[in-house]
Structures are given as structure tokens and as C-alpha cells.
Design an enzyme around this catalytic site. Structure first.
Site, PDB file in Angstrom:
ATOM      1  N   LEU B   7       0.858  -1.198   0.000  1.00  0.00           N
ATOM      2  CA  LEU B   7       0.000   0.000   0.000  1.00  0.00           C
ATOM      3  C   LEU B   7       0.887   1.239   0.000  1.00  0.00           C
ATOM      4  O   LEU B   7       1.579   1.517   0.967  1.00  0.00           O
ATOM      5  CB  LEU B   7      -0.902   0.019   1.240  1.00  0.00           C
ATOM      6  CG  LEU B   7      -1.668  -1.253   1.613  1.00  0.00           C
ATOM      7  CD1 LEU B   7      -2.633  -0.975   2.764  1.00  0.00           C
ATOM      8  CD2 LEU B   7      -2.411  -1.802   0.412  1.00  0.00           C
ATOM      9  N   GLY B  10       5.453   4.879  -2.751  1.00  0.00           N
ATOM     10  CA  GLY B  10       6.405   5.964  -2.557  1.00  0.00           C
ATOM     11  C   GLY B  10       7.795   5.407  -2.292  1.00  0.00           C
ATOM     12  O   GLY B  10       8.144   4.331  -2.775  1.00  0.00           O
ATOM     13  N   VAL B  12       9.395   4.132   0.486  1.00  0.00           N
ATOM     14  CA  VAL B  12       9.536   2.836   1.152  1.00  0.00           C
ATOM     15  C   VAL B  12       8.826   1.733   0.358  1.00  0.00           C
ATOM     16  O   VAL B  12       9.379   0.650   0.142  1.00  0.00           O
ATOM     17  CB  VAL B  12       9.013   2.897   2.602  1.00  0.00           C
ATOM     18  CG1 VAL B  12       9.166   1.543   3.284  1.00  0.00           C
ATOM     19  CG2 VAL B  12       9.762   3.962   3.405  1.00  0.00           C
ATOM     20  N   GLU B 124       8.737  -3.678  12.292  1.00  0.00           N
ATOM     21  CA  GLU B 124      10.188  -3.506  12.474  1.00  0.00           C
ATOM     22  C   GLU B 124      10.676  -2.186  11.880  1.00  0.00           C
ATOM     23  O   GLU B 124      11.512  -1.495  12.478  1.00  0.00           O
ATOM     24  CB  GLU B 124      10.930  -4.671  11.811  1.00  0.00           C
ATOM     25  CG  GLU B 124      12.444  -4.634  11.917  1.00  0.00           C
ATOM     26  CD  GLU B 124      12.932  -4.758  13.346  1.00  0.00           C
ATOM     27  OE1 GLU B 124      12.939  -5.863  13.867  1.00  0.00           O
ATOM     28  OE2 GLU B 124      13.309  -3.730  13.965  1.00  0.00           O
ATOM     29  N   GLY B 182      18.738  17.397   1.213  1.00  0.00           N
ATOM     30  CA  GLY B 182      17.658  16.410   1.306  1.00  0.00           C
ATOM     31  C   GLY B 182      17.710  15.572   2.575  1.00  0.00           C
ATOM     32  O   GLY B 182      16.979  14.598   2.699  1.00  0.00           O
ATOM     33  N   ASP B 196       9.406  13.100  15.970  1.00  0.00           N
ATOM     34  CA  ASP B 196       9.670  11.808  15.332  1.00  0.00           C
ATOM     35  C   ASP B 196      10.323  10.842  16.334  1.00  0.00           C
ATOM     36  O   ASP B 196       9.908   9.695  16.479  1.00  0.00           O
ATOM     37  CB  ASP B 196      10.589  12.038  14.115  1.00  0.00           C
ATOM     38  CG  ASP B 196      11.010  10.746  13.461  1.00  0.00           C
ATOM     39  OD1 ASP B 196      10.199  10.168  12.703  1.00  0.00           O
ATOM     40  OD2 ASP B 196      12.142  10.292  13.701  1.00  0.00           O
ATOM     41  N   LYS B 200       9.006   7.143  18.126  1.00  0.00           N
ATOM     42  CA  LYS B 200       9.807   5.910  18.147  1.00  0.00           C
ATOM     43  C   LYS B 200      10.036   5.418  19.578  1.00  0.00           C
ATOM     44  O   LYS B 200       9.956   4.218  19.842  1.00  0.00           O
ATOM     45  CB  LYS B 200      11.130   6.148  17.414  1.00  0.00           C
ATOM     46  CG  LYS B 200      10.897   6.301  15.908  1.00  0.00           C
ATOM     47  CD  LYS B 200      12.129   6.846  15.214  1.00  0.00           C
ATOM     48  CE  LYS B 200      11.918   6.970  13.718  1.00  0.00           C
ATOM     49  NZ  LYS B 200      13.000   7.798  13.106  1.00  0.00           N
TER      50      LYS B 200
END
Lengths: 402, 402
Positions: B7, B10, B12, B124, B182, B196, B200
Site C-alpha cells: 500500500l 512511494g 519505502v 520492524e 535532502g 519523530d 519511536k
């Protein structure tokens, strides 16, 4: 309730029993059932020990007890460990072990016996103590094409090299201090000559190749020739000196080596100090992943043995695949490996060095080291390097560059 | 032949397809069967792409195809990812994902739905990119009492802090450079404000506690207040400055925090530089084990998703246990956490500092920083520290000590 037997009630064996006792609830939860130590095999008795009633002296009692599911072999050495493990697997019992000597020598054969008998043979504790690196290679990273494994695999030598580096003390003195502190054995040969690291890289490279890399085929150099002068140069080169075990697969072949290397300080392996171990695994899609931890020690090593017990119980009645078979792996001769070398020579030999190794060599002088200089070669094969080195009038030492 | 759907095509998602293509043989060997991408869900079409014929725009096609065993959700964001994942699990399909936002918000609930439906939910790739840390915690280390997890969990902020440290460039300039290269997003808030890293550590601490640690309950501080002056002091203190996500369980409670910390250079976390991530896991028997690698990047992250696909296929028809449930974890207030703090103040305030924080404070002066000084407090609770800090006339900044 699963029943296990522990062979050898020494440091690691008693650690295994301790982990099973201390973490009984966690072990039961992860294994799916409680785990009980039914037997401890040892030549000695342990009167007063909490587990004295589990101690037996005859392996056959364990072998013939159908209740025993898993055997933890923590005796070390080749025999009788090999015979015991083989008999256990053949009689349908799974085995896990911390015995790196045995795994390096006969691991692939034992994996095959386990497979034939529908049981498992695991040996997480044989490399890197408690670091879960073998299970990761065999499990999480199995879909990767692993093309290189590089490790600081021996805590004793890493402790010695770190001390020499940070405190400027010579090899012999540091070794003696390490022996006094119990960080090095009275007979330190297996560590300082690289034999222990060699067995561990043999296990890792067998797992990487899926075949049997014989440790006797691995070129192995220890750390006995490393001097404090080397560390003085290392500072000006901004590198660390570490004993590495490496295996690498590329177009030119499959190489393994154990030797001291100079590693750029940016590389995380360069910052692994003291008794710590670290293993870098390189996969084609993943890139580098490094595993770091104490490579030895009772509890950490025992914890890895217990991880294997849990894994075996979770997969009861099933053989856990281990990527190894007893086909002999073909190693490419070290001669063909290409790298740079650091060389120390007496100071009047600059012209000779340039004549032999070309004008591209990088000359290094150190304020702290008198009467000599050093240079770093351009990329050169091990064979060419050795041939040229012999022609230099006075070589004080050399170290490979990583 | 197992069929999977991806799904989101992009970064990943296309990486997952690439890993499955490139390492088809290794994937088949480790999964026990070949794996084929049957569908790729995306709003866009990809004319000319090798997999253009697999692209679909309607999730129901995937949901209603009984051939699809595993769904890889690599869209990111909360919706529609959450709805898709839930529907997939409820219809008996296993799901794996790299979507840290969703896992932090709803992971435990999704694990429960998976369990109820006899399928698996793995993630993971949501922490540490390709580093196999979640599987290790959930598998190799599950028999340990894990009492602390500490990580450098965000590559962008670690890159920025490393640049500031090594090159002496200020935060804003380095951020701009990172954006140009980037390495940082045009809207860098999620990274530099620590959001972020917070997601995690929420996932890691949920795994550690077995409950649901809500990321909104975690005290989070980013790196925007870190200055080059801080690094000047860090040098004289022989520490590194890193953005850490931490969770810790002890007699006083269960703490989690995301904030910049000063870490002694001997600690391996201090030597994790650039875009790299590292996660240290501490177990009661094992001690410390650290996992290190690139925390982001297309192939590494995709490789972790594929590791989950393999794990799911190896355990087909079985729910893979994940130590998480939707019961809300109770976090101890940050106020009670005790540590040392580094504080910078204007130079005429030495007496006031001593009056407030006691005579045991360690005064630090730096040649490079004029018109101010810094000090390190003794151990003090967060609450006490905050109260006293308010009473200091002029505070230029503070950083926690690890």
C-alpha cells in the site's frame, strides 16, 4: 513444563541456571511454558548449592530421560562435548551451546544431524557473548545478500589494545595487568594470538556462506607485535588499531582474515573500546548494521544460551533452520586481497621505500617516535606487499588498513 | 507462492518491491516459499514501471482477494492507513508496516486485532530503519527483564548536531544545508522538535512495558535551543550532545523522555554520528546491547519491511506474539526523575548559582565563550531543578546529563 539439562556447572553453566531461576516468569512467557532445570552434569558435587540435587555425573541418565527436551552444553572443549551433543541430537533432543571451539570445528555437521532428527542446534552464545547477532543473521537478515561481516570478536585483546592506546603502556605490561585483573587467562595464547577471534569469524563466515569455513584455513595474526609506537602513528593518522575478524564476498572471491587493522575514527568499530565486542554485518539492501555489547561474562553469555532454549521451545517439534552445511567452503587465497598497509622502517630508508612501493606512498612522521618513519602504501595485493616488504632492509612492523 | 500487496508506492513502498525483486531467491529461501507482489495500491499510475500492471486504486480489490497473505502498509500517516490496516487484519490478512505515526498511535490496538484474528501485525521498519531492534527485543531478548532503552532515533537531528559539533556551524545554517542536501524536510518540525523521536520511543517503551505508552504523554524537547557555545563547553567536559529518546523502569517508576543529553565520550552512544541511529537495550542479565545502523533510507527501511513479510510467512496461520496491549501505561511524572544538569548563565551570577544549587556545583569556563560561564549541578530532581532555574537571573540554556 519443559525440562532442560545443563552440561558443565562452570561459569556459563551456572549462569544459565541463574538466568532460568531469576527470570523464570519472563522465560515461561517467551517460551510458552515454564522451564525447569532437571539435571546438571558435572564431575564435581556441589553440596549446599540450591541445585545440588539436580547434579549428576553420568550423561546417560540425561540421554535416556525422555522428559528432557533441551540440553545446554556449556562445558567447552572438543571432547566429550562433541560426543554428548551428537548423542543428544541423535536421540531427538535439541541442543544449544556456548562452545565456540566445538561449533567452529563441527557446527555444520551438528546442524545437519539436528535437521535429520527433526530437532534444533543453536549456538548464539558462541559469538559475541550476549549480543543477539547470530539469530539476527539467521533470522531478521536472512533475506539479505550478506557480503561482509567484520567484528571485534575478542574482549581481552580489545581491552589490551585500548589500554595501550589510552595509557601509552607497552603490550607486556598491559597483558600482565589484564591477567592480574582476570581479564586475560594465565595462558593468554588463544586470545592474543587471535585463535579465539579466528573461531568466531569461522562461525560467522560459515553462517554467511552457508557452508563450513574451517578455522584452520583462516589466516590469523594476533596482537603481540603491536607496540606503543604504532599507537603514536595511529594518532597522527586519526585511526584506531583493533584486532578484526573479517569475511568478505566479492567478485574476486570469499576472503576471511583475523589480524590487527587500522580503522578510521569515523568508523563505529574504531570507537569500540575495552572488553566490548562489536560485529558489523553488511547486506546488499540494508547496508551496515552493527551489534555491540559485552562479548563475554557469565550472565550475558548465559542469557544468550537461554535465548536459544526459548527459541527451541517456541518451535518444539520443528527443526530451526541454520544456514550451514558441512560442505567445505572454498576460501580465496589471502594473496589476492587488495588493501593499503602501514609500514614502519628505519629513517634512512625513504628512498628504498619509494623505489619499492612507488612515489604514491604517504610518509608519516611522529614527534614521539625517533629514529624511524612510517608510510602508508597505495592499494596493493597481500602477495605483492609481502614480496616487496622482504626487500626492505629494515622493517619495524606493519599493520593493515581497513 | 505467497502473494503480498504493497500500500503506497512511494519511497519505502517502491523499496519493498525492489528488495523482493532483487533478493527473490533469498526471500524465498528464508520465507519457505517464493513471494510475489500481486498488488500495489496508489492513487497514481506508474506507466512504464516494471510493476505497472500490479497498480490498483481501490483497496477493496486487495481486501477481497483471498490469495493475498500479507499487506505491507508503507503509505504513512494516520488515515486511510489505519482503516486499511484494521480491515486487512479483520479479514484475516497479516500486516506489516513502516508507519511509525500509526504504530505509535494505534499499534497496541492493531496487535490485539491481529491476535483475535489469528494473524500477525509487525512493524520492524517503524523504528531505526533497517536495524533489527524490535525483533530482537521481541524475540532474542524476551526472556530478559528489560529495564532501560536509550536511543538516538532520528537521523536528521543527529546529522545536524554532528555538523554543529565537528564544524562549529550554528543550528540555522546547518539546518539549511541539511534541507538543501535532502537530509531534512522543508518543514523540519517533526524532526527538530523531537516529535519523530518521540513516536519511536513511544513504540519502544510500549514494547518494553507490554502496554500502550501514548506518545502524547512523553515529555519532548527538540534540538532548536542547542548552540555552538554548548559544543564548546561539551569539549571541555569531554561529552557529546545527542538527542536521546529514553525509557527507564526502576523503583521510582517508569520514565520516558525525549531531550538533548550530554553523554560521556566513553559511552558508545556518544560516538554515533551523522545520519546514523543507535539503540541501547539494557537487560537485567544481559547488561547493555547496542544496535547501530542507518535509521532511514529507502533500501534499509524496505529491507526491514521485507524481514517482517518473511517472519509472517514463516509463521503462516499463527499469530506472532508482540509484547503490547492497549492498556494505557502509567508514566511516572518527569518531575521525579533525578539527574545532573548543565546550565549556562551570565558571568556575574556565580554566587547566585551556588546559593541556589549548592556549593557542590562544578563551574566550567570555556576559552571560546566570553561573557558567561556554565556549571553542572549535583544530582537533582527535574522538579527541583526547574524551580531553582526560574530563580536564576539570567539563564542562557541548559542540557541534561546522561
Amino acid at each position: 513444563m519443559a525440562k532442560v539439562a545443563v552440561l558443565g556447572y562452570g561459569t556459563v553453566g551456572s549462569g544459565v541456571v541463574e538466568v532460568l531461576d531469576t527470570n523464570a516468569a519472563e522465560v515461561a512467557k517467551s517460551a510458552g511454558e515454564a522451564v525447569e532445570v532437571k539435571y546438571i552434569l558435572d564431575l564435581r558435587d556441589f553440596p549446599g548449592d540450591k541445585h545440588e540435587n539436580q547434579v549428576v555425573h553420568d550423561f546417560d541418565i540425561i540421554l535416556n530421560d525422555p522428559e528432557v527436551d533441551v540440553i545446554c552444553e556449556t562445558m567447552g572443549g572438543l571432547e566429550p562435548a562433541f560426543t554428548f551433543e551428537k548423542k543428544a541430537l541423535e536421540s531427538g533432543k535439541s541442543v544449544c551451546t556456548s562452545n565456540k571451539e566445538l561449533v567452529a570445528a563441527h557446527g555444520p555437521e551438528l546442524v545437519e544431524i539436528a535437521k535429520k532428527n527433526g530437532v534444533s542446534y543453536l549456538f548464539e552464545a558462541s559469538v559475541g557473548g550476549g549480543i543477539p547477532v547470530l539469530r539476527s543473521i539467521n533470522d531478521s537478515l536472512k533475506h539479505e545478500k550478506i557480503d561482509a561481516i567484520t567484528g571485534i570478536l575478542n574482549g581481552t585483546t580489545n581491552y589490551i589494545l585500548t589500554k595501550m592506546d589510552k595509557e601509552g603502556i607497552g603490550f607486556a605490561t598491559v597483558l600482565k595487568q589484564a591477567q592480574d585483573k582476570g581479564y586475560a587467562e594465565r595462558n593468554p595464547e588463544a586470545d592474543i594470538e587471535g585463535y579465539d577471534a579466528c573461531r568466531k569469524i569461522a562461525i560467522l563466515s560459515s553462517l554467511m556462506s552457508g557452508e563450513h569455513v574451517n578455522y584452520e584455513d583462516i589466516y590469523t595474526e594476533g596482537i603481540t607485535k603491536i607496540s606503543i609506537e604504532d599507537f603514536a602513528y595511529a594518532k597522527s593518522l586519526n585511526v584506531a588499531i583493533k584486532l578484526l575478524g573479517m569475511c568478505k564476498k566479492n567478485e574476486s572471491g570469499f576472503f576471511t582474515i583475523v589480524a590487527p587493522f587500522m580503522i578510521p575514527m569515523e568508523n563505529p568499530l574504531a570507537n569500540v573500546n575495552g572488553v566490548f565486542n562489536a560485529i558489523d554485518v553488511h547486506g546488499n539492501m540494508l547496508g551496515d548494521v552493527m551489534f555491540y555489547g559485552k562479548g563475554a561474562g557469565k550472565s550475558a553469555t548465559a542469557s544468550a544460551v537461554v535465548a536459544d532454549v526459548v527459541d527451541i521451545l517456541k518451535h518444539k517439534g520443528k527443526h530451526i533452520e541454520v544456514n550451514m552445511n558441512s560442505k567445505k567452503a572454498v576460501l580465496t587465497s589471502k594473496d589476492n586481497a587488495v588493501r593499503k598497509f602501514f609500514v614502519r622502517v628505519t629513517e634512512n630508508l625513504e628512498d628504498q621505500a619509494k623505489e619499492l612501493f612507488g612515489n604514491k606512498i604517504e610518509i608519516i612522521k611522529s614527534e614521539e617516535v625517533k629514529g624511524e618513519f612510517a608510510f602508508v602504501t597505495d592499494l596493493i595485493s597481500e602477495k605483492d606487499f609481502e614480496e616487496k616488504l622482504w626487500k626492505l632492509d629494515s622493517v619495524k612492523g606493519y599493520i593493515r588498513l581497513y
